[in-house]
Scaffold this motif. Structure first.
Motif, PDB file in Angstrom:
ATOM      1  N   THR A 161     -11.283  34.732 -42.185  1.00  0.00           N
ATOM      2  CA  THR A 161     -11.565  34.893 -40.559  1.00  0.00           C
ATOM      3  C   THR A 161     -10.699  36.239 -40.261  1.00  0.00           C
ATOM      4  N   ALA A 162     -11.474  37.060 -39.399  1.00  0.00           N
ATOM      5  CA  ALA A 162     -10.775  38.170 -38.826  1.00  0.00           C
ATOM      6  C   ALA A 162     -10.331  37.938 -37.259  1.00  0.00           C
ATOM      7  N   TYR A 163      -8.966  38.281 -37.145  1.00  0.00           N
ATOM      8  CA  TYR A 163      -8.433  38.143 -35.748  1.00  0.00           C
ATOM      9  C   TYR A 163      -9.223  38.991 -34.837  1.00  0.00           C
ATOM     10  N   ASP A 164      -9.278  38.224 -33.573  1.00  0.00           N
ATOM     11  CA  ASP A 164      -9.935  38.984 -32.664  1.00  0.00           C
ATOM     12  C   ASP A 164      -9.215  38.833 -31.494  1.00  0.00           C
ATOM     13  N   PRO A 165      -8.492  39.845 -30.888  1.00  0.00           N
ATOM     14  CA  PRO A 165      -7.546  39.682 -29.728  1.00  0.00           C
ATOM     15  C   PRO A 165      -8.580  39.441 -28.366  1.00  0.00           C
ATOM     16  N   ASP A 166      -9.826  39.718 -28.279  1.00  0.00           N
ATOM     17  CA  ASP A 166     -10.765  39.265 -27.392  1.00  0.00           C
ATOM     18  C   ASP A 166     -11.036  37.905 -27.055  1.00  0.00           C
ATOM     19  N   THR A 167     -10.720  37.119 -28.176  1.00  0.00           N
ATOM     20  CA  THR A 167     -10.914  35.532 -28.130  1.00  0.00           C
ATOM     21  C   THR A 167      -9.435  34.996 -28.185  1.00  0.00           C
TER      22      THR A 167
END
Length: 153
Positions: free
Chosen positions: A13-19
């Motif tokens: 899983t990649a971290y996504d600051p938008d979520t």
């Protein structure tokens, strides 16, 4: 807490600051604070401009046209020299919609004349007020021409 979040995430899983709800909440709070500061600044500019106009109107009402000319000259000098609340670029922009055409033309002409002849004193530039009062459009055009004649600032 970060360890718990990482452990709960699926492998790959990649971290996504938008979520990320926390990141989004912080960004929203920062945007709201910036908008509030900008709104306060715009209101302060409007208040200062209204105060100028109220002072001008009251002095004119009390003493007639003579004082109006003095107040208009003061406003034009302040606008031309970026003094007082006209130091703020937003205030200068707001002034374009609030001040009369002769005052704006006078300020533009004063700014260009002062740039061309920096050591000129107020008495030497008194003719600018007469030009701006008599022919504000022509005075404004003269200011534009003078700016073009010596474009380096």
């Amino acid at each position: 807490m970060t360890d718990q979040l990482l452990a709960a995430a699926a492998p790959g899983t990649a971290y996504d600051p938008d979520t990320d709800d926390v990141v989004q909440a912080e960004l929203a709070a920062e945007a709201a604070a910036a908008a509030a500061r900008e709104a306060e600044l715009r209101e302060a500019v409007r208040t200062a401009a209204r105060a100028d106009e109220a002072a001008r109107d009251e002095l004119t009402r009390r003493a007639g046209g003579y004082v109006q000319a003095d107040v208009d000259a003061w406003l034009a000098h302040a606008l031309a020299a970026y003094r007082g609340h006209y130091r703020d670029p937003a205030a200068r922009e707001e002034a374009a919609g609030l001040l009369t055409p002769p005052v704006l033309a006078h300020a533009a002409l004063l700014a260009e004349l002062a740039r061309l002849v920096p050591d000129a004193d107020v008495d030497q530039l008194a003719f600018a007020a007469r030009l701006a009062t008599a022919e504000p459009e022509a005075a404004g055009e003269l200011a534009v021409l003078l700016a073009r004649a010596h474009p380096a600032r």
